[in-house]
Design a protein around this motif. Structure first.
Motif, PDB file in Angstrom:
ATOM      1  N   CYS A  17       2.731  64.495  -9.348  1.00 33.86           N
ATOM      2  CA  CYS A  17       3.070  63.589 -10.301  1.00 33.86           C
ATOM      3  C   CYS A  17       2.024  62.411  -9.627  1.00 33.86           C
ATOM      4  CB  CYS A  17       4.478  63.438 -10.684  1.00 33.86           C
ATOM      5  SG  CYS A  17       4.982  62.861  -9.154  1.00 33.86           S
ATOM      6  N   PRO A  18       1.511  61.431 -10.427  1.00 33.78           N
ATOM      7  CA  PRO A  18       0.813  60.455 -10.007  1.00 33.78           C
ATOM      8  C   PRO A  18       1.601  59.346  -9.832  1.00 33.78           C
ATOM      9  CG  PRO A  18       0.103  61.569 -12.056  1.00 33.78           C
ATOM     10  CD  PRO A  18       1.414  62.206 -12.065  1.00 33.78           C
ATOM     11  N   THR A  19       0.954  58.915  -8.476  1.00 29.82           N
ATOM     12  CA  THR A  19       1.816  58.272  -7.442  1.00 29.82           C
ATOM     13  C   THR A  19       1.369  56.732  -7.378  1.00 29.82           C
ATOM     14  OG1 THR A  19       2.883  59.570  -7.037  1.00 29.82           O
ATOM     15  CG2 THR A  19       3.550  57.666  -6.180  1.00 29.82           C
ATOM     16  N   VAL A  20       1.387  55.778  -6.865  1.00 29.47           N
ATOM     17  CA  VAL A  20       0.709  54.870  -6.817  1.00 29.47           C
ATOM     18  C   VAL A  20       1.215  53.635  -5.187  1.00 29.47           C
ATOM     19  CG1 VAL A  20      -0.674  52.124  -7.258  1.00 29.47           C
ATOM     20  CG2 VAL A  20      -0.427  53.649  -8.645  1.00 29.47           C
ATOM     21  N   TRP A  21       0.526  53.757  -4.354  1.00 30.01           N
ATOM     22  CA  TRP A  21       0.926  53.320  -2.907  1.00 30.01           C
ATOM     23  C   TRP A  21      -0.225  51.876  -2.675  1.00 30.01           C
ATOM     24  CZ3 TRP A  21       0.220  58.236  -3.526  1.00 30.01           C
ATOM     25  CH2 TRP A  21       1.085  59.201  -2.883  1.00 30.01           C
ATOM     26  N   VAL A  22       0.485  51.517  -1.751  1.00 32.64           N
ATOM     27  CA  VAL A  22      -0.602  49.428  -1.620  1.00 32.64           C
ATOM     28  C   VAL A  22      -0.709  49.662  -0.555  1.00 32.64           C
ATOM     29  CG1 VAL A  22      -0.642  48.512  -3.684  1.00 32.64           C
ATOM     30  CG2 VAL A  22       0.811  47.634  -1.884  1.00 32.64           C
ATOM     31  N   ASP A  23      -1.260  49.754   0.798  1.00 34.17           N
ATOM     32  CA  ASP A  23      -1.945  49.624   2.549  1.00 34.17           C
ATOM     33  C   ASP A  23      -1.834  48.024   2.317  1.00 34.17           C
ATOM     34  OD1 ASP A  23      -2.148  49.252   4.775  1.00 34.17           O
ATOM     35  OD2 ASP A  23      -3.212  51.828   4.770  1.00 34.17           O
ATOM     36  N   ALA A  24      -0.701  48.015   2.533  1.00 36.81           N
ATOM     37  CA  ALA A  24      -1.020  46.089   2.463  1.00 36.81           C
ATOM     38  C   ALA A  24      -1.810  45.869   4.016  1.00 36.81           C
ATOM     39  CB  ALA A  24       0.668  45.846   2.438  1.00 36.81           C
ATOM     40  N   GLU A  25      -1.228  46.203   4.685  1.00 43.05           N
ATOM     41  CA  GLU A  25      -2.911  46.235   6.573  1.00 43.05           C
ATOM     42  C   GLU A  25      -4.306  46.299   5.482  1.00 43.05           C
ATOM     43  OE1 GLU A  25      -3.669  48.466  10.179  1.00 43.05           O
ATOM     44  OE2 GLU A  25      -1.350  48.450   9.674  1.00 43.05           O
ATOM     45  N   ALA A  26      -4.208  46.958   5.223  1.00 44.41           N
ATOM     46  CA  ALA A  26      -6.268  47.195   4.733  1.00 44.41           C
ATOM     47  C   ALA A  26      -6.504  47.157   3.513  1.00 44.41           C
ATOM     48  CB  ALA A  26      -6.227  48.960   4.769  1.00 44.41           C
ATOM     49  N   GLY A  27      -5.465  46.233   2.489  1.00 47.92           N
ATOM     50  CA  GLY A  27      -5.769  45.924   1.385  1.00 47.92           C
ATOM     51  C   GLY A  27      -6.382  46.910  -0.089  1.00 47.92           C
ATOM     52  N   ASP A  28      -5.490  48.180   0.562  1.00 49.83           N
ATOM     53  CA  ASP A  28      -6.158  48.812  -0.166  1.00 49.83           C
ATOM     54  C   ASP A  28      -5.141  49.761  -1.535  1.00 49.83           C
ATOM     55  OD1 ASP A  28      -8.535  49.439   1.152  1.00 49.83           O
ATOM     56  OD2 ASP A  28      -7.958  50.896   2.036  1.00 49.83           O
ATOM     57  N   LEU A  29      -5.778  50.285  -2.361  1.00 49.73           N
ATOM     58  CA  LEU A  29      -4.936  51.432  -3.384  1.00 49.73           C
ATOM     59  C   LEU A  29      -5.052  52.375  -3.183  1.00 49.73           C
ATOM     60  CD1 LEU A  29      -5.532  49.471  -6.853  1.00 49.73           C
ATOM     61  CD2 LEU A  29      -3.948  49.283  -5.402  1.00 49.73           C
ATOM     62  N   LEU A  30      -3.745  53.071  -3.208  1.00 55.40           N
ATOM     63  CA  LEU A  30      -3.804  54.538  -2.851  1.00 55.40           C
ATOM     64  C   LEU A  30      -3.027  55.386  -4.254  1.00 55.40           C
ATOM     65  CD1 LEU A  30      -2.387  54.484   1.463  1.00 55.40           C
ATOM     66  CD2 LEU A  30      -4.257  54.734   0.546  1.00 55.40           C
ATOM     67  N   VAL A  31      -3.614  56.486  -4.706  1.00 56.08           N
ATOM     68  CA  VAL A  31      -3.236  56.692  -5.287  1.00 56.08           C
ATOM     69  C   VAL A  31      -3.379  58.158  -5.849  1.00 56.08           C
ATOM     70  CG1 VAL A  31      -4.580  56.850  -8.302  1.00 56.08           C
ATOM     71  CG2 VAL A  31      -4.378  55.254  -7.113  1.00 56.08           C
ATOM     72  N   GLN A  32      -2.549  58.878  -6.318  1.00 56.68           N
ATOM     73  CA  GLN A  32      -2.796  60.664  -6.144  1.00 56.68           C
ATOM     74  C   GLN A  32      -2.504  60.721  -7.967  1.00 56.68           C
ATOM     75  OE1 GLN A  32       0.669  62.487  -4.250  1.00 56.68           O
ATOM     76  NE2 GLN A  32       1.638  63.848  -5.986  1.00 56.68           N
ATOM     77  N   SER A  33      -3.327  61.615  -7.933  1.00 52.81           N
ATOM     78  CA  SER A  33      -3.406  62.219  -9.717  1.00 52.81           C
ATOM     79  C   SER A  33      -3.955  63.459  -9.960  1.00 52.81           C
ATOM     80  CB  SER A  33      -4.218  60.859 -10.482  1.00 52.81           C
ATOM     81  OG  SER A  33      -3.913  61.227 -11.711  1.00 52.81           O
ATOM     82  N   TYR A  34      -4.898  63.705 -11.164  1.00 53.51           N
ATOM     83  CA  TYR A  34      -4.569  64.201 -11.251  1.00 53.51           C
ATOM     84  C   TYR A  34      -6.315  64.512 -10.900  1.00 53.51           C
ATOM     85  CZ  TYR A  34      -0.937  64.699 -14.358  1.00 53.51           C
ATOM     86  OH  TYR A  34       0.631  64.548 -14.257  1.00 53.51           O
ATOM     87  N   THR A  35      -7.495  65.393 -10.182  1.00 53.17           N
ATOM     88  CA  THR A  35      -8.342  65.914 -10.107  1.00 53.17           C
ATOM     89  C   THR A  35      -9.265  65.652 -11.085  1.00 53.17           C
ATOM     90  OG1 THR A  35      -8.519  66.672  -8.055  1.00 53.17           O
ATOM     91  CG2 THR A  35      -9.908  67.483  -8.704  1.00 53.17           C
ATOM     92  N   ALA A  36     -10.226  65.644 -11.770  1.00 57.56           N
ATOM     93  CA  ALA A  36     -11.285  65.754 -12.893  1.00 57.56           C
ATOM     94  C   ALA A  36     -11.646  66.666 -12.769  1.00 57.56           C
ATOM     95  CB  ALA A  36     -12.369  64.658 -13.110  1.00 57.56           C
ATOM     96  N   ASP A  37     -11.952  67.163 -14.083  1.00 57.81           N
ATOM     97  CA  ASP A  37     -12.653  68.807 -14.908  1.00 57.81           C
ATOM     98  C   ASP A  37     -14.191  68.395 -14.084  1.00 57.81           C
ATOM     99  OD1 ASP A  37     -13.831  67.516 -16.704  1.00 57.81           O
ATOM    100  OD2 ASP A  37     -11.802  68.797 -17.688  1.00 57.81           O
ATOM    101  N   GLU A  38     -14.371  69.957 -14.253  1.00 56.70           N
ATOM    102  CA  GLU A  38     -16.287  69.811 -13.944  1.00 56.70           C
ATOM    103  C   GLU A  38     -17.552  69.040 -14.716  1.00 56.70           C
ATOM    104  OE1 GLU A  38     -17.881  73.156 -12.130  1.00 56.70           O
ATOM    105  OE2 GLU A  38     -15.976  74.161 -11.610  1.00 56.70           O
ATOM    106  N   ALA A  39     -16.644  69.456 -15.628  1.00 60.42           N
ATOM    107  CA  ALA A  39     -17.335  68.154 -17.390  1.00 60.42           C
ATOM    108  C   ALA A  39     -17.097  67.391 -16.748  1.00 60.42           C
ATOM    109  CB  ALA A  39     -17.115  69.135 -18.416  1.00 60.42           C
TER     110      ALA A  39
END
Length: 83
Positions: A17-39
């Motif tokens: 399922c869609p999930t959000v994490w932070v990488d505090a060291e790098a200051g980045d967001l990490l997101v797992q979600s659905y791959t957009a379709d080709e269109a």
């Protein structure tokens, strides 16, 4: 890496399922979600300022609207400098 869980899709079955994490060291967001379709990916490519296909190592993902609160929390956490 200092990766911390922030939020999960509130409509999740907790399996892929869609999930959000932070990488505090790098200051980045990490997101797992659905791959957009080709269109959708093609439309994003044509709407980009460079009007060129995305680099091969990148992808377009679709984040459900219901995940916006988790993204805001993640951004707020990074903005606050929490490490």
């Amino acid at each position: 890496m200092t990766i911390r869980f922030v939020g999960i899709d509130p409509e999740t079955d907790e399996d892929g399922c869609p999930t959000v994490w932070v990488d505090a060291e790098a200051g980045d967001l990490l997101v797992q979600s659905y791959t957009a379709d080709e269109a959708t990916t093609a439309e994003c490519d044509s709407a980009s300022p460079a009007r060129s296909p995305k680099p091969q190592e990148e992808t377009v993902i679709r984040i459900p609207q219901r995940m916006i609160p988790a993204l805001r929390r993640a951004c707020d956490e990074l903005d606050s400098g929490v490490r």
